[in-house]
Design a protein around this motif. Structure first.
Motif, PDB file in Angstrom:
ATOM      1  N   ILE A   1       0.841  -1.201   0.000  1.00 20.30           N
ATOM      2  CA  ILE A   1       0.000   0.000   0.000  1.00 20.30           C
ATOM      3  C   ILE A   1       0.873   1.248   0.000  1.00 20.30           C
ATOM      4  CG2 ILE A   1      -1.610   1.376   1.385  1.00 20.30           C
ATOM      5  CD1 ILE A   1      -2.896  -1.337   2.253  1.00 20.30           C
ATOM      6  N   PHE A   2       1.851   1.292   0.901  1.00 17.75           N
ATOM      7  CA  PHE A   2       2.706   2.469   1.012  1.00 17.75           C
ATOM      8  C   PHE A   2       3.471   2.743  -0.277  1.00 17.75           C
ATOM      9  CE2 PHE A   2       3.329   2.543   5.941  1.00 17.75           C
ATOM     10  CZ  PHE A   2       1.976   2.789   6.096  1.00 17.75           C
TER      11      PHE A   2
ATOM     12  N   ASP B   1      -0.119  10.338   3.286  1.00 12.25           N
ATOM     13  CA  ASP B   1      -0.612  10.574   1.930  1.00 12.25           C
ATOM     14  C   ASP B   1      -2.097  10.233   1.841  1.00 12.25           C
ATOM     15  OD1 ASP B   1       2.001  11.254   0.898  1.00 12.25           O
ATOM     16  OD2 ASP B   1       2.453   9.111   0.907  1.00 12.25           O
ATOM     17  N   GLN B   2      -2.482   9.120   2.452  1.00 15.11           N
ATOM     18  CA  GLN B   2      -3.888   8.720   2.433  1.00 15.11           C
ATOM     19  C   GLN B   2      -4.751   9.767   3.126  1.00 15.11           C
ATOM     20  OE1 GLN B   2      -4.629   4.571   3.588  1.00 15.11           O
ATOM     21  NE2 GLN B   2      -2.465   4.173   3.258  1.00 15.11           N
ATOM     22  N   ILE B   3      -4.299  10.240   4.272  1.00 17.19           N
ATOM     23  CA  ILE B   3      -5.057  11.258   4.999  1.00 17.19           C
ATOM     24  C   ILE B   3      -5.178  12.521   4.161  1.00 17.19           C
ATOM     25  CG2 ILE B   3      -4.976  12.796   7.015  1.00 17.19           C
ATOM     26  CD1 ILE B   3      -3.646  10.362   8.514  1.00 17.19           C
TER      27      ILE B   3
ATOM     28  N   SER C   1      -1.187  11.174 -19.308  1.00 19.89           N
ATOM     29  CA  SER C   1       0.046  10.967 -18.539  1.00 19.89           C
ATOM     30  C   SER C   1      -0.246  10.073 -17.333  1.00 19.89           C
ATOM     31  CB  SER C   1       0.639  12.303 -18.077  1.00 19.89           C
ATOM     32  OG  SER C   1      -0.225  12.938 -17.156  1.00 19.89           O
ATOM     33  N   VAL C   2       0.805   9.421 -16.858  1.00 22.88           N
ATOM     34  CA  VAL C   2       0.670   8.540 -15.696  1.00 22.88           C
ATOM     35  C   VAL C   2       1.561   9.082 -14.589  1.00 22.88           C
ATOM     36  CG1 VAL C   2       1.052   6.205 -14.806  1.00 22.88           C
ATOM     37  CG2 VAL C   2       0.177   6.536 -17.130  1.00 22.88           C
ATOM     38  N   GLU C   3       0.987   9.226 -13.419  1.00 21.90           N
ATOM     39  CA  GLU C   3       1.746   9.699 -12.272  1.00 21.90           C
ATOM     40  C   GLU C   3       1.677   8.656 -11.165  1.00 21.90           C
ATOM     41  OE1 GLU C   3       1.042  13.700 -11.050  1.00 21.90           O
ATOM     42  OE2 GLU C   3       1.264  14.459 -13.094  1.00 21.90           O
ATOM     43  N   HIS C   4       2.779   8.574 -10.428  1.00 15.21           N
ATOM     44  CA  HIS C   4       2.833   7.628  -9.306  1.00 15.21           C
ATOM     45  C   HIS C   4       2.528   8.387  -8.023  1.00 15.21           C
ATOM     46  CE1 HIS C   4       3.814   3.924  -7.278  1.00 15.21           C
ATOM     47  NE2 HIS C   4       4.377   4.672  -6.345  1.00 15.21           N
ATOM     48  N   ILE C   5       1.569   7.892  -7.291  1.00 13.76           N
ATOM     49  CA  ILE C   5       1.154   8.502  -6.032  1.00 13.76           C
ATOM     50  C   ILE C   5       1.443   7.515  -4.901  1.00 13.76           C
ATOM     51  CG2 ILE C   5      -0.797   9.469  -4.734  1.00 13.76           C
ATOM     52  CD1 ILE C   5      -0.096  11.063  -7.298  1.00 13.76           C
ATOM     53  N   SER C   6       2.297   7.917  -3.942  1.00 11.64           N
ATOM     54  CA  SER C   6       2.517   7.023  -2.809  1.00 11.64           C
ATOM     55  C   SER C   6       1.365   7.121  -1.843  1.00 11.64           C
ATOM     56  CB  SER C   6       3.786   7.258  -2.048  1.00 11.64           C
ATOM     57  OG  SER C   6       4.383   8.338  -2.013  1.00 11.64           O
ATOM     58  N   LEU C   7       1.234   6.072  -1.057  1.00 11.75           N
ATOM     59  CA  LEU C   7       0.074   5.978  -0.172  1.00 11.75           C
ATOM     60  C   LEU C   7       0.467   5.646   1.258  1.00 11.75           C
ATOM     61  CD1 LEU C   7      -2.349   4.218  -2.657  1.00 11.75           C
ATOM     62  CD2 LEU C   7      -2.412   6.592  -1.881  1.00 11.75           C
ATOM     63  N   LYS C   8       1.526   6.306   1.730  1.00 15.00           N
ATOM     64  CA  LYS C   8       1.818   6.176   3.156  1.00 15.00           C
ATOM     65  C   LYS C   8       0.629   6.775   3.904  1.00 15.00           C
ATOM     66  CE  LYS C   8       6.811   6.156   2.675  1.00 15.00           C
ATOM     67  NZ  LYS C   8       6.901   6.052   1.250  1.00 15.00           N
ATOM     68  N   GLU C   9       0.547   6.539   5.190  1.00 14.00           N
ATOM     69  CA  GLU C   9      -0.631   6.981   5.953  1.00 14.00           C
ATOM     70  C   GLU C   9      -0.896   8.467   5.783  1.00 14.00           C
ATOM     71  OE1 GLU C   9       0.477   5.455   9.783  1.00 14.00           O
ATOM     72  OE2 GLU C   9      -0.547   3.556   9.411  1.00 14.00           O
TER      73      GLU C   9
ATOM     74  N   LYS D   1      -9.335   2.624  -4.107  1.00  9.02           N
ATOM     75  CA  LYS D   1      -9.508   1.269  -4.647  1.00  9.02           C
ATOM     76  C   LYS D   1      -8.268   0.415  -4.348  1.00  9.02           C
ATOM     77  CE  LYS D   1     -10.696  -1.148  -8.908  1.00  9.02           C
ATOM     78  NZ  LYS D   1     -11.005  -0.993 -10.334  1.00  9.02           N
ATOM     79  N   PHE D   2      -7.086   1.004  -4.517  1.00  9.02           N
ATOM     80  CA  PHE D   2      -5.829   0.297  -4.276  1.00  9.02           C
ATOM     81  C   PHE D   2      -5.709  -0.123  -2.811  1.00  9.02           C
ATOM     82  CE2 PHE D   2      -1.170   0.150  -3.683  1.00  9.02           C
ATOM     83  CZ  PHE D   2      -0.811  -0.674  -4.736  1.00  9.02           C
ATOM     84  N   VAL D   3      -5.963   0.802  -1.897  1.00  7.99           N
ATOM     85  CA  VAL D   3      -5.896   0.516  -0.467  1.00  7.99           C
ATOM     86  C   VAL D   3      -6.942  -0.530  -0.093  1.00  7.99           C
ATOM     87  CG1 VAL D   3      -6.242   1.473   1.849  1.00  7.99           C
ATOM     88  CG2 VAL D   3      -4.885   2.744   0.160  1.00  7.99           C
ATOM     89  N   SER D   4      -8.161  -0.354  -0.589  1.00  8.45           N
ATOM     90  CA  SER D   4      -9.242  -1.299  -0.267  1.00  8.45           C
ATOM     91  C   SER D   4      -8.936  -2.691  -0.799  1.00  8.45           C
ATOM     92  CB  SER D   4     -10.576  -0.802  -0.827  1.00  8.45           C
ATOM     93  OG  SER D   4     -10.970   0.364  -0.160  1.00  8.45           O
ATOM     94  N   TYR D   5      -8.411  -2.769  -2.021  1.00  4.27           N
ATOM     95  CA  TYR D   5      -8.072  -4.081  -2.589  1.00  4.27           C
ATOM     96  C   TYR D   5      -7.046  -4.791  -1.697  1.00  4.27           C
ATOM     97  CZ  TYR D   5      -5.788  -7.757  -5.088  1.00  4.27           C
ATOM     98  OH  TYR D   5      -5.233  -8.966  -5.393  1.00  4.27           O
ATOM     99  N   HIS D   6      -5.944  -4.102  -1.386  1.00  8.10           N
ATOM    100  CA  HIS D   6      -4.887  -4.759  -0.603  1.00  8.10           C
ATOM    101  C   HIS D   6      -5.373  -5.128   0.797  1.00  8.10           C
ATOM    102  CE1 HIS D   6      -1.366  -5.010  -3.154  1.00  8.10           C
ATOM    103  NE2 HIS D   6      -1.782  -3.887  -3.717  1.00  8.10           N
ATOM    104  N   THR D   7      -6.187  -4.290   1.387  1.00  8.94           N
ATOM    105  CA  THR D   7      -6.730  -4.597   2.710  1.00  8.94           C
ATOM    106  C   THR D   7      -7.634  -5.826   2.637  1.00  8.94           C
ATOM    107  OG1 THR D   7      -6.608  -2.268   3.319  1.00  8.94           O
ATOM    108  CG2 THR D   7      -8.057  -3.661   4.646  1.00  8.94           C
TER     109      THR D   7
END
Length: 187
Positions: free
Chosen positions: A69-70, A91-93, A81-89, A135-141
């Motif tokens: 997730i992170f 970032d999610q907040i 264009s495609v951008e990479h977004i990190s999802l540390k806590e 969706k990414f966070v929910s899938y992995h969870t």
């Protein structure tokens, strides 16, 4: 009263310990004494039991889920264009906070791609970023929860040890939600 004397290599007494009967255990540069006659006996290493292996595997899977997730998600924006977004806590907040800006009618929102300067995103692109992140966070969870069910259902140490994050989970351990995610992804 019992007494232990510590001698030099030449036989000179350098210390006396009263009330002790035996040397319980010798250590590098010292010792532990015993006043009840007991002596330390080295125990053979025991193999961890199934519950210990299961607990360790659950912790491992949880850590791998968090790492996945992170690491974040790639998001295709409206311009292609495609951008990479990190999802540390944090970032999610921050991303979930952007939802209230969108709900308030913001048409451009500030954010940043990993390691890049902050810039403005259109409401449409920010919506794509937030939806992809959720969706990414929910899938992995959801995947991790089903994997935990698999680990808990495994009977032997060998079965548990063979389970790896990212593996295809047997259907009997998959939640309905995970099955729906997989169907939507074409997995």
């Amino acid at each position: 009263m019992a007494e232990i004397e510590v001698l030099t290599e030449y036989g000179n007494v350098i210390a006396k310990y009263e009330g002790f009967e035996t040397v319980y255990k010798e250590l590098d540069g010292g010792m532990i004494l015993s006043n009840d006659g007991t002596v330390y006996v080295e125990q053979p290493e025991q193999e961890p039991d199934v519950d210990q292996i299961r607990t360790a595997k659950l912790a491992e899977v949880s850590s791998r889920c968090e790492s996945a997730i992170f690491a974040g998600v790639d998001v295709e924006l409206t311009d292609g264009s495609v951008e990479h977004i990190s999802l540390k806590e944090k970032d999610q907040i921050n991303l979930f906070g952007k939802q209230s800006q969108l709900a308030a009618g913001a048409t451009q929102l500030e954010y940043h791609e990993d390691g890049k300067l902050c810039k403005y995103y259109s409401a449409e692109d920010m919506t794509k970023i937030i939806e992809a992140a959720m969706k990414f966070v929910s899938y992995h969870t959801t995947y991790c929860n089903s994997m935990n069910a698999w680990i808990k259902g495994a009977q032997t140490a060998e079965e548990i040890e063979a389970i790896q994050y990212g593996a295809q989970i047997p259907d009997k351990y998959k939640s309905k939600v995970l099955k729906d995610y997989e169907a939507a992804m074409g997995a």
